[in-house]
Design a protein around this motif. Structure first.
Motif, PDB file in Angstrom:
ATOM      1  N   LEU A 106       0.860  -1.060  -0.113  1.00  0.00           N
ATOM      2  CA  LEU A 106      -0.017  -0.202  -0.033  1.00  0.00           C
ATOM      3  C   LEU A 106       0.847   1.214   0.019  1.00  0.00           C
ATOM      4  N   THR A 107       0.280   2.367  -0.346  1.00  0.00           N
ATOM      5  CA  THR A 107       0.983   3.538  -0.148  1.00  0.00           C
ATOM      6  C   THR A 107       0.952   4.070   1.181  1.00  0.00           C
ATOM      7  N   ARG A 142       6.151  11.208  -0.618  1.00  0.00           N
ATOM      8  CA  ARG A 142       6.019   9.877  -0.926  1.00  0.00           C
ATOM      9  C   ARG A 142       4.788   9.416  -0.842  1.00  0.00           C
ATOM     10  N   LYS A 143       3.811  10.240  -0.393  1.00  0.00           N
ATOM     11  CA  LYS A 143       2.584   9.566   0.038  1.00  0.00           C
ATOM     12  C   LYS A 143       1.919   8.655  -1.043  1.00  0.00           C
ATOM     13  N   ASN A 144       2.032   8.612  -2.178  1.00  0.00           N
ATOM     14  CA  ASN A 144       1.492   7.869  -3.200  1.00  0.00           C
ATOM     15  C   ASN A 144       2.319   6.892  -3.801  1.00  0.00           C
ATOM     16  N   SER A 145       3.475   6.608  -3.274  1.00  0.00           N
ATOM     17  CA  SER A 145       4.423   5.705  -3.597  1.00  0.00           C
ATOM     18  C   SER A 145       4.042   4.394  -2.962  1.00  0.00           C
ATOM     19  N   GLY A 148       6.630  -0.492   0.093  1.00  0.00           N
ATOM     20  CA  GLY A 148       7.887  -1.221   0.233  1.00  0.00           C
ATOM     21  C   GLY A 148       8.926  -0.613  -0.576  1.00  0.00           C
ATOM     22  N   TYR A 149       8.896   0.631  -1.219  1.00  0.00           N
ATOM     23  CA  TYR A 149      10.095   1.040  -2.016  1.00  0.00           C
ATOM     24  C   TYR A 149      10.500   2.204  -1.122  1.00  0.00           C
TER      25      TYR A 149
END
Length: 270
Positions: A106-107, A142-145, A148-149
């Motif tokens: 999930l983001t 980074r809220k829409n990344s 896990g990355y």
């Protein structure tokens, strides 16, 4: 007098013993007090009993075949010793477990939504998210990344954010510095201190990194072999020669790796 002291503490842990499999005594008569609005550290080496202490407070012992065999835990004056873990969360206790456990598929924004309590309105959730993003600008970026990355530091920020969205009264953090670079530890600890100061959030911090922890807390408890062997103000602990030598990487001019570190016994184990 005792009632007045307890009223000043959001958490009172009194003479707690924990058994695993009804055989192994993991902690032995541990007493810890967390005053309302303060930051308190539990210090000690790996396996000393710090994480077990947090699990006793959050109610997670049962999942590991552990139980409180003696003592009592009070939160906001209520005895929670036998209370279910979910009920403790509803009362305002939030435990961020070691290891940055987030939903990697999930983001960050979806992680925060998933952590929100049932019944929280959309407006309240959005307001909590904005507050969390203001504390952790990296998460906002980074809220829409996919989570896990994210880097290890960003995942730790997200794990803390997931806890904050539950609107806790007591935030318990288990080794938040684990595996992070020193500059990230300083950044995250600085944010935790900011949250404490601005929101009056009570914090119980478990750390092996005693130096970093003692920079932000008001008091510390040193746990060894399942017992509290020292308790005092952060400044007093930093000045203590035993703490310096065994936990801060040197004391009295001694380097952590020099022979004296190994030849001198801890006074409380003598």
């Amino acid at each position: 007098m005792q009632e007045k002291v307890e009223a000043q503490n959001i958490l009172s842990m009194n003479s707690i013993e924990v058994l695993y499999d009804n055989v192994l005594l993991a902690i032995k008569g541990v007493s810890v007090q967390v005053p309302k609005g303060e930051m308190i550290a539990l210090l000690g080496s790996n396996g000393a009993g710090k994480s077990t202490t947090l699990k006793a407070i959050s109610g997670l012992l049962k999942a590991e075949r552990g139980r409180i065999s003696r003592g009592e835990i009070k939160f906001e004056g209520t005895d929670i010793t036998e209370m279910l873990a979910q009920k403790r969360v509803e009362m305002g206790i939030c435990h961020v477990i070691e290891g940055r456990r987030v939903f990697e598929h999930l983001t960050p924004d979806e992680n925060l939504t998933a952590a929100a309590p049932m019944g929280m309105s959309k407006a309240t959730l959005n307001a909590e998210k904005e507050k969390i993003y203001s504390f952790f600008p990296r998460l906002a970026e980074r809220k829409n990344s996919q989570a896990g990355y994210l880097s290890g530091g960003e995942q730790q920020m997200l794990a803390i954010g997931r806890a904050l969205v539950t609107q806790p009264s007591l935030l318990m953090l288990d080794e938040p510095s684990l595996g992070l670079a020193p500059f990230l530890v300083e950044e995250i600890f600085g944010i935790i201190k900011q949250i404490n100061q601005e929101q009056g959030l009570s914090v119980l911090l478990v750390e092996q990194n005693a130096l970093a922890a003692l920079e932000i807390v008001s008091e510390g408890y040193l746990i060894e072999n399942g017992r509290v062997v020292m308790h005092g103000a952060a400044d007093a602990l930093k000045a203590n020669s035993d703490i310096q030598e065994f936990y801060l990487g040197g004391g009295e001019g001694t380097n952590f790796h020099e022979v004296k570190h190994y030849s001198r016994r801890k006074r409380w184990l003598s």
